[in-house]
Design a protein around this motif. Structure first.
Motif, PDB file in Angstrom:
ATOM      1  N   ARG A 155     -27.289  47.097   1.551  1.00 31.78           N
ATOM      2  CA  ARG A 155     -27.218  47.934   2.747  1.00 31.78           C
ATOM      3  C   ARG A 155     -27.312  49.423   2.399  1.00 31.78           C
ATOM      4  O   ARG A 155     -27.927  50.208   3.116  1.00 31.78           O
ATOM      5  N   LEU A 156     -26.748  49.786   1.237  1.00 25.29           N
ATOM      6  CA  LEU A 156     -26.753  51.182   0.826  1.00 25.29           C
ATOM      7  C   LEU A 156     -28.048  51.589   0.124  1.00 25.29           C
ATOM      8  O   LEU A 156     -28.332  52.782   0.021  1.00 25.29           O
ATOM      9  N   GLY A 157     -28.824  50.613  -0.371  1.00 26.66           N
ATOM     10  CA  GLY A 157     -30.096  50.999  -0.978  1.00 26.66           C
ATOM     11  C   GLY A 157     -30.533  50.246  -2.209  1.00 26.66           C
ATOM     12  O   GLY A 157     -31.611  50.515  -2.740  1.00 26.66           O
ATOM     13  N   ILE A 158     -29.736  49.304  -2.703  1.00 27.76           N
ATOM     14  CA  ILE A 158     -30.152  48.512  -3.862  1.00 27.76           C
ATOM     15  C   ILE A 158     -31.188  47.494  -3.409  1.00 27.76           C
ATOM     16  O   ILE A 158     -30.931  46.690  -2.509  1.00 27.76           O
ATOM     17  N   SER A 159     -32.353  47.518  -4.054  1.00 22.09           N
ATOM     18  CA  SER A 159     -33.428  46.606  -3.660  1.00 22.09           C
ATOM     19  C   SER A 159     -33.721  45.539  -4.704  1.00 22.09           C
ATOM     20  O   SER A 159     -34.413  44.567  -4.410  1.00 22.09           O
ATOM     21  N   SER A 160     -33.222  45.701  -5.927  1.00 22.44           N
ATOM     22  CA  SER A 160     -33.435  44.688  -6.956  1.00 22.44           C
ATOM     23  C   SER A 160     -32.672  43.412  -6.606  1.00 22.44           C
ATOM     24  O   SER A 160     -31.694  43.435  -5.854  1.00 22.44           O
ATOM     25  N   THR A 161     -33.122  42.312  -7.163  1.00 24.56           N
ATOM     26  CA  THR A 161     -32.459  41.026  -6.929  1.00 24.56           C
ATOM     27  C   THR A 161     -31.068  41.041  -7.560  1.00 24.56           C
ATOM     28  O   THR A 161     -30.908  41.411  -8.725  1.00 24.56           O
ATOM     29  N   LEU A 162     -30.074  40.636  -6.806  1.00 25.09           N
ATOM     30  CA  LEU A 162     -28.691  40.628  -7.273  1.00 25.09           C
ATOM     31  C   LEU A 162     -28.179  39.204  -7.393  1.00 25.09           C
ATOM     32  O   LEU A 162     -28.475  38.352  -6.549  1.00 25.09           O
ATOM     33  N   THR A 181     -29.273  55.875  -7.549  1.00 24.82           N
ATOM     34  CA  THR A 181     -29.120  57.187  -6.924  1.00 24.82           C
ATOM     35  C   THR A 181     -29.195  57.059  -5.414  1.00 24.82           C
ATOM     36  O   THR A 181     -28.362  57.596  -4.673  1.00 24.82           O
ATOM     37  N   GLN A 182     -30.215  56.361  -4.944  1.00 17.34           N
ATOM     38  CA  GLN A 182     -30.404  56.143  -3.506  1.00 17.34           C
ATOM     39  C   GLN A 182     -29.166  55.519  -2.878  1.00 17.34           C
ATOM     40  O   GLN A 182     -28.733  55.927  -1.793  1.00 17.34           O
ATOM     41  N   ALA A 183     -28.576  54.547  -3.555  1.00 16.85           N
ATOM     42  CA  ALA A 183     -27.433  53.826  -2.997  1.00 16.85           C
ATOM     43  C   ALA A 183     -26.151  54.644  -3.016  1.00 16.85           C
ATOM     44  O   ALA A 183     -25.214  54.348  -2.262  1.00 16.85           O
ATOM     45  N   PHE A 184     -26.079  55.671  -3.867  1.00 16.20           N
ATOM     46  CA  PHE A 184     -24.889  56.527  -3.906  1.00 16.20           C
ATOM     47  C   PHE A 184     -24.979  57.695  -2.923  1.00 16.20           C
ATOM     48  O   PHE A 184     -23.958  58.313  -2.603  1.00 16.20           O
ATOM     49  N   VAL A 185     -26.186  58.022  -2.458  1.00 15.86           N
ATOM     50  CA  VAL A 185     -26.346  59.143  -1.528  1.00 15.86           C
ATOM     51  C   VAL A 185     -25.448  59.005  -0.298  1.00 15.86           C
ATOM     52  O   VAL A 185     -24.828  59.994   0.131  1.00 15.86           O
ATOM     53  N   PRO A 186     -25.320  57.822   0.320  1.00 18.48           N
ATOM     54  CA  PRO A 186     -24.463  57.730   1.512  1.00 18.48           C
ATOM     55  C   PRO A 186     -23.007  58.139   1.271  1.00 18.48           C
ATOM     56  O   PRO A 186     -22.334  58.561   2.219  1.00 18.48           O
ATOM     57  N   PHE A 187     -22.520  58.029   0.035  1.00 16.32           N
ATOM     58  CA  PHE A 187     -21.147  58.460  -0.246  1.00 16.32           C
ATOM     59  C   PHE A 187     -21.015  59.967  -0.099  1.00 16.32           C
ATOM     60  O   PHE A 187     -19.923  60.484   0.158  1.00 16.32           O
TER      61      PHE A 187
END
Length: 280
Positions: A155-162, A181-187
């Motif tokens: 939801r925050l931006g991680i697109s790789s398979t988890l 980086t993208q996923a930490f921007v919302p913080f």
């Protein structure tokens, strides 16, 4: 945009001064500590709170290697991934002062251990996050479920398979520095997701605009009710936890560190009010 045979002018978001500082910082770190740590490469991404990429370093020398580790190299983020575990916990009724137990734990055939094999017993979530305590992150993901944590990261931006097992809590699924980086921007920007971008404008030599970036984010992905608590945890890492070396004078800095047993790699993903950056 159709093809053009004439010359065009491309304006990017890259800041020359920040780019030079990022390149020099990475080169200096590798020169000082690379041999000792058996590390020969690294990557840095600097992004503002709207997703504009201000600096992108894909390795220590473009002349020697054109492989862009910032955008293409997937690595285990280690404890840097715990931010998504703890955000999920906050969204499910926990708070920074909630108590969890730091003690040995076995989940199936997996027994996560703390650095130095030290255990503190009852600790607050803030203390556990700041000190990057593995057993607490493992207990949280068991209580919350790996699927829910993975959905938070995506939801925050991680697109790789988890992965969908408990080891996800310790960052065992590989990601790129750019998506972290993208996923930490919302913080840092009030909870809004962003899509990374680097091209501001494309014009012809006579000034005709062929393309211009537009957009103001992808919507709210962190509820305001939990954003302040999450920032409290991230600031504690830099103020008193594993990320104290990231302190910059009186600047307000938040972030999380990460290491991986799979290879001798270290991460720091952090932010101020204005920029976000990870490096490994």
């Amino acid at each position: 945009m159709k093809n053009y045979d004439d010359s065009i002018i491309i304006e990017t978001t890259i800041d020359p001064a920040i780019q030079a500082n990022a390149e020099n910082s990475l080169a200096g770190r590798l020169k000082a500590n690379g041999a000792k740590l058996s590390v020969s490469q690294g990557a840095v991404v600097v992004m503002d709170n709207q997703g504009a990429v201000l600096a992108l370093v894909g390795g220590k020398s473009y002349e020697k290697s054109q492989y862009n580790r910032a955008t293409k190299s997937q690595r285990q983020p280690g404890s840097a991934f715990k931010a998504f575990v703890y955000l999920t916990a906050l969204e499910n009724g926990y708070n920074p002062q909630s108590i969890e137990t730091d003690a040995p734990i076995k989940i199936g055939n997996w027994s996560p251990e703390n650095y130095g094999h030290k255990y503190l017993g009852p600790v607050t979530l803030q203390q556990a996050f700041a000190q990057s305590i593995n057993t607490v992150a493992a207990r949280l993901i068991v209580a919350l479920g790996p699927e829910q944590v993975a959905q938070t990261a995506q939801r925050l931006g991680i697109s790789s398979t988890l992965g969908r097992d408990a080891s996800l809590a310790l960052g065992t699924s590989e990601v790129t520095p750019l998506e972290m980086t993208q996923a930490f921007v919302p913080f840092a920007n009030g909870g809004t997701a962003v899509a990374p971008w680097v091209v501001k404008r494309i014009t012809t030599r006579d000034g005709k605009v062929l393309y211009e970036h537009k957009g103001s984010g992808l919507g709210q992905v962190i509820p305001f009710a939990y954003l302040g608590e999450m920032n409290q945890l991230l600031r504690a890492v830099v103020r008193e936890g594993t990320g104290t070396q990231a302190q910059i004078g009186k600047w307000d800095v938040g972030g999380q560190t990460g290491t991986s047993r799979a290879s001798p790699e270290s991460w720091f993903v952090g932010f101020t009010r204005f920029i976000n950056t990870p490096g490994w």
